[in-house]
Design an enzyme around this catalytic site. Structure first.
Site, PDB file in Angstrom:
ATOM      1  CD  GLU A 185      71.697  -0.669  75.382  1.00 48.60           C
ATOM      2  OE1 GLU A 185      70.946  -1.190  76.231  1.00 48.60           O
ATOM      3  OE2 GLU A 185      72.064  -1.238  74.342  1.00 48.60           O
ATOM      4  CB  SER A 195      68.405   0.829  75.980  1.00 48.19           C
ATOM      5  OG  SER A 195      68.897   0.058  77.048  1.00 48.19           O
ATOM      6  CB  SER A 242      65.338  -3.752  85.987  1.00 47.95           C
ATOM      7  OG  SER A 242      66.236  -2.666  86.050  1.00 47.95           O
TER       8      SER A 242
END
Length: 353
Positions: free
Chosen positions: A14, A182, A316
């Site tokens: 990530e 993720s 986000s």
């Protein structure tokens, strides 16, 4: 003026997500009354003091001789040693914006504890436990919070366990690395022909893999900010045209939409928030976390996962949840730095006493 070190990068799948999140945090801090140091960790684990601009960080052009010098974390309370300049860099607090392996799993938190510097986010135990999906679900069940049926496997596991699980639960099911984020390495398997490829993909990210019965329903997230006193954001809802909320959907929103607040009955919304707070406190979370659940077609609330450093750009999910209860992105970042110092000095006082 407070000196803040923002840490990004790292040896994690990530890595790119970390660059985006950290650049957003830096953009806010550099516009405020902070003396900000950019601290980058390369993919091979080398630490640098970085002078690159935010565009170079976002585009992964930050690591070059002109804009970086190596630094070493120090465990005597002085911060970082700048070998070229022969001096110390001593931040008042650190903001680690790393996701996944080595950044969100307790490894980095242990190092920061040894450094003795206040840092944003959950501590070693909470970070490690939340990253380990199998252990998280066992813990959650012990306090009355259910998850979907799950089987854990190692690379050398006998296939009879898999066959028995599939016979009992059936398809579709999800194959996931036990410790990854993720949606890296996650596959949805609808028939036996796809199982071995899904397992091989998941084992690239972790030595332990879990199989989970697929859930028919909607995915709900709940963001929490705080140490002892908690601010609970509005729940969000993931709306998908097809498939599941994989890495591409999370960061490109091809067909997915994120609805804030979630379109839930009031009672269910409240129950999810109550479960999220119970988990947050029971796990010993500090600073922030995003706790994800499923609300099934049968009306059950099931735990999916807990993210101790969720995606953290201004757009986000976590900031959007807090924005819905009145917290700007800037206020979230400022609050996290305050919470970091509170947690650190409270722990220090307990140690001294």
């Amino acid at each position: 003026m407070k000196q803040v070190g923002v840490i990004f990068g790292g040896a994690s799948p990530e890595y790119e997500v970390s660059l985006e999140s950290a650049a957003s945090v830096l953009e806010v801090l550099e516009g405020q009354a902070y003396d900000v140091s950019k601290i980058g960790i390369s993919r091979n684990g080398t630490w640098y003091l970085v002078k690159s601009d935010l565009t170079a960080i976002r585009e992964d052009r930050w690591l070059n001789q002109e804009t970086c010098q190596k630094i070493l974390p120090d465990f005597s309370g002085q911060g970082f040693w700048l070998s070229e300049e022969k001096k110390w860099l001593t931040p008042d607090s650190l903001f680690p914006v790393l996701h996944g392996k080595y950044g969100e799993d307790g490894c980095l938190q242990g190092l920061l504890e040894m450094m003795g510097v206040p840092y944003v986010g959950c501590g070693v135990a909470a970070s490690a436990l939340c990253m380990n999906k199998w252990l998280l679900h066992q813990f959650a069940e012990s306090i009355g919070i259910k998850s979907t049926p799950t089987l854990m496997l190692t690379a050398h596991e006998d296939t009879t366990k898999v066959d028995a699980f599939i016979e009992q639960q059936g398809y579709p099911l999800f194959v996931k690395p036990n410790e990854a984020g993720s949606s890296k390495g996650i596959s949805q398997v609808t028939h036996s022909a796809g199982l071995q490829a899904a397992l091989a993909d998941a084992f690239q990210y972790c030595t332990e893999v879990i199989l989970q019965k697929s859930v028919s329903g909607i995915e709900i997230g709940c963001g929490i900010l705080g140490n002892e006193e908690l601010t609970v954001g509005e729940c969000d809802e993931i709306s998908l045209v097809e498939g599941f909320f994989d890495y591409t959907e999370k960061y490109q929103l091809v067909t997915a939409k994120i609805l804030v607040p979630a379109s839930l009955p009031v009672v269910i919304n409240q129950q999810i928030k109550e479960r999220a707070q119970l988990l947050y406190r029971s796990l010993g979370c500090k600073g922030l976390a995003r706790l994800d659940f499923f609300f099934t077609d049968e009306g059950e609330i099931l735990l999916n996962e807990v993210n101790t450093m969720p995606g953290f750009t201004a757009h986000s999910r976590f900031p959007a949840m807090l924005a819905a209860v009145g917290f700007s992105y800037q206020q979230i970042i400022q609050t996290l730095l305050i919470l970091a110092e509170e947690a650190h000095y409270e722990k220090h006082l307990l140690t001294v006493s």
